[in-house]
Design a protein around this motif. Structure first.
Motif, PDB file in Angstrom:
ATOM      1  N   ALA A 141       5.025  -3.231  -3.844  1.00  0.00           N
ATOM      2  CA  ALA A 141       5.352  -2.214  -2.836  1.00  0.00           C
ATOM      3  C   ALA A 141       4.177  -1.861  -1.933  1.00  0.00           C
ATOM      4  N   LEU A 142       2.949  -1.934  -2.438  1.00  0.00           N
ATOM      5  CA  LEU A 142       1.778  -1.564  -1.637  1.00  0.00           C
ATOM      6  C   LEU A 142       0.904  -2.784  -1.325  1.00  0.00           C
ATOM      7  N   ARG A 143       1.498  -3.945  -1.335  1.00  0.00           N
ATOM      8  CA  ARG A 143       0.710  -5.156  -1.077  1.00  0.00           C
ATOM      9  C   ARG A 143       0.333  -5.287   0.391  1.00  0.00           C
ATOM     10  N   SER A 144       1.231  -4.909   1.276  1.00  0.00           N
ATOM     11  CA  SER A 144       0.995  -5.060   2.709  1.00  0.00           C
ATOM     12  C   SER A 144       0.313  -3.821   3.287  1.00  0.00           C
ATOM     13  N   LEU A 145      -0.525  -4.041   4.310  1.00  0.00           N
ATOM     14  CA  LEU A 145      -1.234  -2.926   4.934  1.00  0.00           C
ATOM     15  C   LEU A 145      -0.308  -1.997   5.714  1.00  0.00           C
ATOM     16  N   ASP A 146       0.894  -2.458   6.046  1.00  0.00           N
ATOM     17  CA  ASP A 146       1.837  -1.598   6.757  1.00  0.00           C
ATOM     18  C   ASP A 146       2.902  -1.019   5.828  1.00  0.00           C
ATOM     19  N   ALA A 147       2.673  -1.100   4.523  1.00  0.00           N
ATOM     20  CA  ALA A 147       3.664  -0.641   3.546  1.00  0.00           C
ATOM     21  C   ALA A 147       3.659   0.883   3.444  1.00  0.00           C
ATOM     22  N   MET A 148       4.830   1.421   3.103  1.00  0.00           N
ATOM     23  CA  MET A 148       4.981   2.861   2.915  1.00  0.00           C
ATOM     24  C   MET A 148       6.092   3.091   1.899  1.00  0.00           C
ATOM     25  N   ILE A 149       5.840   3.942   0.912  1.00  0.00           N
ATOM     26  CA  ILE A 149       6.876   4.312  -0.045  1.00  0.00           C
ATOM     27  C   ILE A 149       7.125   5.810   0.071  1.00  0.00           C
ATOM     28  N   LEU A 150       8.389   6.208  -0.135  1.00  0.00           N
ATOM     29  CA  LEU A 150       8.802   7.595   0.053  1.00  0.00           C
ATOM     30  C   LEU A 150       9.408   8.149  -1.221  1.00  0.00           C
ATOM     31  N   SER A 151       9.284   9.461  -1.405  1.00  0.00           N
ATOM     32  CA  SER A 151       9.988  10.125  -2.489  1.00  0.00           C
ATOM     33  C   SER A 151      11.465  10.245  -2.129  1.00  0.00           C
ATOM     34  N   ARG A 152      12.292  10.562  -3.126  1.00  0.00           N
ATOM     35  CA  ARG A 152      13.723  10.703  -2.883  1.00  0.00           C
ATOM     36  C   ARG A 152      14.006  11.737  -1.783  1.00  0.00           C
ATOM     37  N   SER A 153      13.368  12.912  -1.865  1.00  0.00           N
ATOM     38  CA  SER A 153      13.649  13.958  -0.884  1.00  0.00           C
ATOM     39  C   SER A 153      13.198  13.552   0.507  1.00  0.00           C
ATOM     40  N   GLU A 154      12.052  12.842   0.618  1.00  0.00           N
ATOM     41  CA  GLU A 154      11.594  12.398   1.936  1.00  0.00           C
ATOM     42  C   GLU A 154      12.541  11.342   2.498  1.00  0.00           C
ATOM     43  N   ALA A 155      13.026  10.443   1.657  1.00  0.00           N
ATOM     44  CA  ALA A 155      13.952   9.410   2.118  1.00  0.00           C
ATOM     45  C   ALA A 155      15.248  10.035   2.628  1.00  0.00           C
ATOM     46  N   MET A 156      15.790  10.991   1.886  1.00  0.00           N
ATOM     47  CA  MET A 156      17.033  11.639   2.300  1.00  0.00           C
ATOM     48  C   MET A 156      16.820  12.478   3.546  1.00  0.00           C
ATOM     49  N   ASN A 157      15.669  13.113   3.642  1.00  0.00           N
ATOM     50  CA  ASN A 157      15.392  13.958   4.808  1.00  0.00           C
ATOM     51  C   ASN A 157      15.223  13.138   6.076  1.00  0.00           C
ATOM     52  N   ARG A 158      14.606  11.969   5.969  1.00  0.00           N
ATOM     53  CA  ARG A 158      14.300  11.172   7.156  1.00  0.00           C
ATOM     54  C   ARG A 158      15.387  10.144   7.488  1.00  0.00           C
ATOM     55  N   PHE A 159      16.058   9.624   6.463  1.00  0.00           N
ATOM     56  CA  PHE A 159      17.030   8.559   6.711  1.00  0.00           C
ATOM     57  C   PHE A 159      18.445   8.909   6.251  1.00  0.00           C
ATOM     58  N   GLY A 160      18.581   9.929   5.402  1.00  0.00           N
ATOM     59  CA  GLY A 160      19.895  10.282   4.888  1.00  0.00           C
ATOM     60  C   GLY A 160      20.423   9.312   3.856  1.00  0.00           C
ATOM     61  N   SER A 161      19.554   8.459   3.297  1.00  0.00           N
ATOM     62  CA  SER A 161      19.984   7.450   2.326  1.00  0.00           C
ATOM     63  C   SER A 161      18.774   6.993   1.519  1.00  0.00           C
ATOM     64  N   LEU A 162      19.046   6.429   0.337  1.00  0.00           N
ATOM     65  CA  LEU A 162      17.981   5.840  -0.473  1.00  0.00           C
ATOM     66  C   LEU A 162      17.838   4.349  -0.214  1.00  0.00           C
ATOM     67  N   ASP A 163      18.837   3.738   0.371  1.00  0.00           N
ATOM     68  CA  ASP A 163      18.808   2.298   0.640  1.00  0.00           C
ATOM     69  C   ASP A 163      18.126   2.025   1.980  1.00  0.00           C
ATOM     70  N   ILE A 164      16.827   2.227   1.999  1.00  0.00           N
ATOM     71  CA  ILE A 164      16.085   2.167   3.265  1.00  0.00           C
ATOM     72  C   ILE A 164      14.956   1.142   3.227  1.00  0.00           C
ATOM     73  N   VAL A 165      14.868   0.348   2.159  1.00  0.00           N
ATOM     74  CA  VAL A 165      13.804  -0.660   2.090  1.00  0.00           C
ATOM     75  C   VAL A 165      13.955  -1.620   3.267  1.00  0.00           C
TER      76      VAL A 165
END
Length: 239
Positions: A141-165
């Motif tokens: 998940a953090l191998r690439s320099l442009d990688a970003m991981i989100l918590s559940r609440s941040e994912a729902m707040n920003r995308f409205g879904s957990l399936d955002i990879v």
């Protein structure tokens, strides 16, 4: 027999109502206080209990030894550059990673710009702090320099879904605009945790070189090898 005891007790309480009221209220308050203390102690003693291999995971902290100060305050921050130094000097350390906090502005098409604290770190961070992943692969998940991981609440707040990879977010920091790619989603961490991680990305080379030994502004986490003694490392630090 129990019915007789109950009848006698109720009659005694009825004859001494003031005394009975004081005793019943006192007993109720005492039980409530005990329950509150039990809940508080259980909460405090379970801090970061969710962390796998927590008996081998440590945070490096700084203690001020200023002779002009009467006390030696403890600081969770330390020098970020010591992560690379300790990785070479102490074979007892299985993995060590530096974590810095940055504050970019996030942009998404059709949404207002938003601000959120973000922690940037190195690839092996997830070997030390094994966040409870819901989506994505923590091994990469953090191998690439442009990688970003989100918590559940941040994912729902920003995308409205957990399936955002695979989704991308534009960030602006220090006047520079760049894209970040979502590579994972992890479960919200419990409240009784000192780790406020909501958005985690990669540490840029510019951030790595910005602060030297005189800059106490980073978190440093390490994981010891099985059977390693942390006191042995502490004894060797003056060297």
């Amino acid at each position: 027999m129990w019915r007789n005891y109950l009848t006698v007790g109720l009659r005694a309480l009825a004859r001494n109502r003031t005394f009975a009221f004081i005793n019943i209220v006192g007993l109720a308050l005492g039980l409530a206080a005990c329950l509150l203390l039990l809940v508080y102690v259980r909460y405090e003693t379970s801090y970061d209990a969710w962390l796998p291999d927590r008996e081998r995971v440590f945070q490096v902290q700084t203690i001020s030894l200023d002779p002009d100060e009467s006390e030696s305050p403890l600081d969770q921050y330390t020098q970020g550059v010591l992560a690379a130094s300790w990785a070479r000097e102490f074979p007892e350390i299985e993995a060590i990673a530096r974590v810095d906090e940055v504050n970019p502005v996030f942009l998404r098409q059709g949404s207002e710009p938003s601000y959120a604290p973000m922690h940037v770190t190195e690839e092996n961070f997830l070997r030390i702090v094994r966040l409870p992943f819901l989506r994505g692969d923590p091994a990469t998940a953090l191998r690439s320099l442009d990688a970003m991981i989100l918590s559940r609440s941040e994912a729902m707040n920003r995308f409205g879904s957990l399936d955002i990879v695979g989704q991308t977010v534009t960030a602006v920091r220090r006047g520079e605009q760049y894209n970040l790619r979502v590579t994972g989603v992890f479960e919200d961490l419990p409240r009784n945790s000192h780790m406020p991680f909501r958005i985690v990305g990669r540490l840029a080379e510019a951030d790595r070189e910005e602060c030297g030994w005189g800059c106490i502004a980073s978190f440093v986490y390490l994981k010891l090898r099985p059977g390693a003694d942390p006191e042995r490392i502490a004894r060797r630090l003056p060297e």
